[in-house]
Design a protein around this motif. Sequence first.
Motif, PDB file in Angstrom:
ATOM      1  N   LEU A  25       0.580  -1.299  -0.417  1.00 24.26           N
ATOM      2  CA  LEU A  25      -0.184   0.157  -0.382  1.00 24.26           C
ATOM      3  C   LEU A  25       0.823   1.543   0.213  1.00 24.26           C
ATOM      4  CD1 LEU A  25      -3.087   0.970   0.245  1.00 24.26           C
ATOM      5  CD2 LEU A  25      -2.692   1.399   2.392  1.00 24.26           C
ATOM      6  N   ASP A  26       0.688   2.375  -1.074  1.00 25.95           N
ATOM      7  CA  ASP A  26       1.599   3.064  -1.557  1.00 25.95           C
ATOM      8  C   ASP A  26       1.001   4.398  -0.474  1.00 25.95           C
ATOM      9  OD1 ASP A  26       3.335   4.689  -2.159  1.00 25.95           O
ATOM     10  OD2 ASP A  26       3.134   4.355  -4.195  1.00 25.95           O
ATOM     11  N   ASP A  27       1.697   5.598  -0.556  1.00 28.26           N
ATOM     12  CA  ASP A  27       1.421   6.828  -0.074  1.00 28.26           C
ATOM     13  C   ASP A  27       0.093   6.786   1.457  1.00 28.26           C
ATOM     14  OD1 ASP A  27       2.524   7.853  -2.071  1.00 28.26           O
ATOM     15  OD2 ASP A  27       1.197   7.979  -3.184  1.00 28.26           O
ATOM     16  N   PHE A  28       0.549   5.784   1.976  1.00 26.49           N
ATOM     17  CA  PHE A  28      -0.224   5.585   3.493  1.00 26.49           C
ATOM     18  C   PHE A  28      -0.663   7.474   3.514  1.00 26.49           C
ATOM     19  CE2 PHE A  28      -1.711   5.199   7.427  1.00 26.49           C
ATOM     20  CZ  PHE A  28      -3.138   4.527   7.115  1.00 26.49           C
ATOM     21  N   LEU A  49       4.704   4.241   4.320  1.00 25.85           N
ATOM     22  CA  LEU A  49       3.911   5.709   5.288  1.00 25.85           C
ATOM     23  C   LEU A  49       4.177   7.111   3.452  1.00 25.85           C
ATOM     24  CD1 LEU A  49       5.287   5.388   8.487  1.00 25.85           C
ATOM     25  CD2 LEU A  49       2.993   4.210   7.627  1.00 25.85           C
ATOM     26  N   ASP A  50       3.355   7.978   3.703  1.00 24.15           N
ATOM     27  CA  ASP A  50       3.638   8.867   2.560  1.00 24.15           C
ATOM     28  C   ASP A  50       4.369  10.676   3.363  1.00 24.15           C
ATOM     29  OD1 ASP A  50       2.348  10.090   0.236  1.00 24.15           O
ATOM     30  OD2 ASP A  50       2.435  11.851   1.653  1.00 24.15           O
ATOM     31  N   LEU A  51       5.382  10.437   2.330  1.00 24.43           N
ATOM     32  CA  LEU A  51       6.793  10.989   2.611  1.00 24.43           C
ATOM     33  C   LEU A  51       5.995  13.159   3.987  1.00 24.43           C
ATOM     34  CD1 LEU A  51       6.319  13.796   0.815  1.00 24.43           C
ATOM     35  CD2 LEU A  51       7.668  12.221  -0.359  1.00 24.43           C
ATOM     36  N   ALA A  54       9.117   4.059   5.226  1.00 26.39           N
ATOM     37  CA  ALA A  54       8.514   5.120   5.233  1.00 26.39           C
ATOM     38  C   ALA A  54       9.789   5.679   4.073  1.00 26.39           C
ATOM     39  CB  ALA A  54       9.670   5.954   6.713  1.00 26.39           C
ATOM     40  N   GLU A  55       8.930   6.497   3.905  1.00 27.09           N
ATOM     41  CA  GLU A  55       8.927   7.795   2.359  1.00 27.09           C
ATOM     42  C   GLU A  55       9.728   9.010   2.737  1.00 27.09           C
ATOM     43  OE1 GLU A  55       6.965   6.645  -1.764  1.00 27.09           O
ATOM     44  OE2 GLU A  55       5.031   6.460  -0.675  1.00 27.09           O
ATOM     45  N   GLY A  56      10.445   9.604   1.999  1.00 30.65           N
ATOM     46  CA  GLY A  56      10.665  10.408   2.165  1.00 30.65           C
ATOM     47  C   GLY A  56      12.215  11.007   3.493  1.00 30.65           C
TER      48      GLY A  56
END
Length: 635
Positions: free
Chosen positions: A534-537, A557-559, A589-591
């Motif tokens: 699941l992207d961009d949570f 997790l979305d940035l 964790a993104e970003g």
Amino acid sequence: MWNYSFAIPSLLVILLYALYYFYLPRIPIKMNRTFLRLLLLQCAVTSLDIVSGLADDHYTAFPIVLLYLLNGAYFIFFIIRALHFYFFTLNVFKIDYTDGQKRSLFVKIPIIISFLIVLSSPITHAIFYVDDTGYHEGPFYFYLNFVQWFLILGSYVVSYHLRDVPKRRRDIKGVYFYNTVLLAGTVLRILYPRHLLMDTFSLIAITIIYLSFENPDFYLEARSYAFNSRALKEYLDEINGKKKYKIMAFIIHNYSEVREIYGGRQMDSGISIMGTYLYHTFKKYKVFYFRSGRFVILGDENMDVEKVHSILVKRFMSPWKSNDTELYLEAGYAVIDSGKYSSSDAVLNMIISTLEVVEKNEDGSINYVDSKIMEEAAKGTEIKKSLEYAVDNNKVEVFLQPVMDALTGKLVGAEALARIRDNNGKLVPPGLFIPIAEKNGKINQLGEQVFAKTCRFIKDNDIRKMGMRWINVNLSPVQFMRSDLDQRLLSILKKYDIPPEIIHLEVTEDAMGEEGLMEKQIGNIKEKGFSFVLDDFGKGYSNISRLKKYPFINIKLDLSIVWDYCKEPDVILPNLVDTFERMGFSVTAEGIEDEKMAEAMVDIGCDYLQGYYYSMPIPMDEFVEKYGRIEKDTE
Ligand code: C2E
Ligand code: MG
Ligand code: MG
């Protein structure tokens, strides 16, 4: 003796065509002008055929000069008509034959030669001659057949060359059809020279052209005198960059709601009344109906838009009425100056986007399109073109961004991200082209290209040696609309001989909108061995309980929520990560842009980290260079 039983009815029918053709408004584009000339030429050739035939039959009654004149004129017009059938083919494919001299010389030379032979015939007797025993064919008479075959062949070659343009398929059929009829005519003409059959076959060819391309109704909004959006596009295509023009566009307020209130049938009839009113009121200008309650009035650069506006505002104060219709409507107005813009797509986009704005203008004032809106629209059009080029030519690039293991800090995976380039070779960010691709359907091909190129990367490189366990590929919600998505992905995997476990498919919560379909699709694809992430949570509205229904293995997790937390730590994110872990999801964790952020995310229990701190997305060869080496060095 000549036999006129074909030529005379052909002449009558062509006159009928001409009458009907003039009866309805026509958009002044090249193709229509060529057709008009074809109609006139057909009238001329058929008439000359009959008249010169009659004169030849009674040659003793006429001076020889007249016989030469009539027959000569017939042959000249005969050649020009054949040439116009060829021009029409070029018009269909929007090939401009007024420039590109070299290519047109190829056609010009045989035509000029044929003119010379015809004109010299009184002296050389090459094509025909008249003597004491009447009219006779000359030794070069056959040359005219060659010229005609040559032009028909030209038409075939052009349409064969453009056969792969999907929008043109129907057009191509039409072009083949009328050229084949012409070809048949030339053959029958040789077999039965006395029957004047070519006129009838040309008439049939013209009928095919009429049915396939030239029926004025193709360019008119149903039951009105306003042109339709197809006419608008073709007309803009033709005048852009050549003529300056002004557009007064207006849109009916809340069109879809009003349509619902009055009902579709009444609304359609209202649109038709409006189109006819505009056509009669603004005779000097061209009126188009551009779907969904939008009208476009196009005039030259001196069009008095204020005056047009005041006429319209006044007219909208009273209802649009017919026997069974009475509509009370309001409109929003926009004026667009063609200025220096040369792409019709940009102008069309401009019309659409400005009308979207003025649809809410309550006071009925005009919005003038300023250069900013124009530039935006032009940019959007540029991106669309680059996108279409990249997708159609397999030129979508795939960049890879590494994903790191939170505990070891080592590479464990990567995300494949699509890239395209503009005209100047500069990268266009996906934030700009993905939404366009989703709207125009190119996303399916684009997604599959990214998928295939990722598979090839996995096949060509030993990614396990680099430490990688998987590569993530993004799937757009639009791709899920295709029920055969699983089969399509599977066949690409097979082609590259890649096991499905290596590829993780990233989907966003948007995709979960249509729950039934989505669950089924994810189920199907999972059965084939793929995993879902699941992207961009946290990017939009997130619903944790819904996640239980889906077989995700990882949540990204979305940035935005990562950054918020790093700026101002609270208990929410750590608890969320904890909950995910308990639910059995790993967390990415993104970003991550610096060491501190990385530490914070490790602290709250994230399993994987992705961000500029480690690397931006980079081209595949750079990726191999960077991560292939490191692993080798440490081996
Ligand atoms: P995404 O799937 O969430 O991809 C992560 C995006 O975050 C990438 O943007 C990446 O460059 C950016 N990013 C990664 N680390 C950092 C960081 O530390 N700081 C900042 N500011 N940004 C970071 P990108 O490549 O521009 O892609 C944007 C979005 O476009 C993607 O978001 C994804 O939704 C979409 N996209 C990209 N490629 C594809 C594709 O092949 N198919 C589909 N359907 N969508 C794609
Ligand atoms: Mg992603
Ligand atoms: Mg993301």
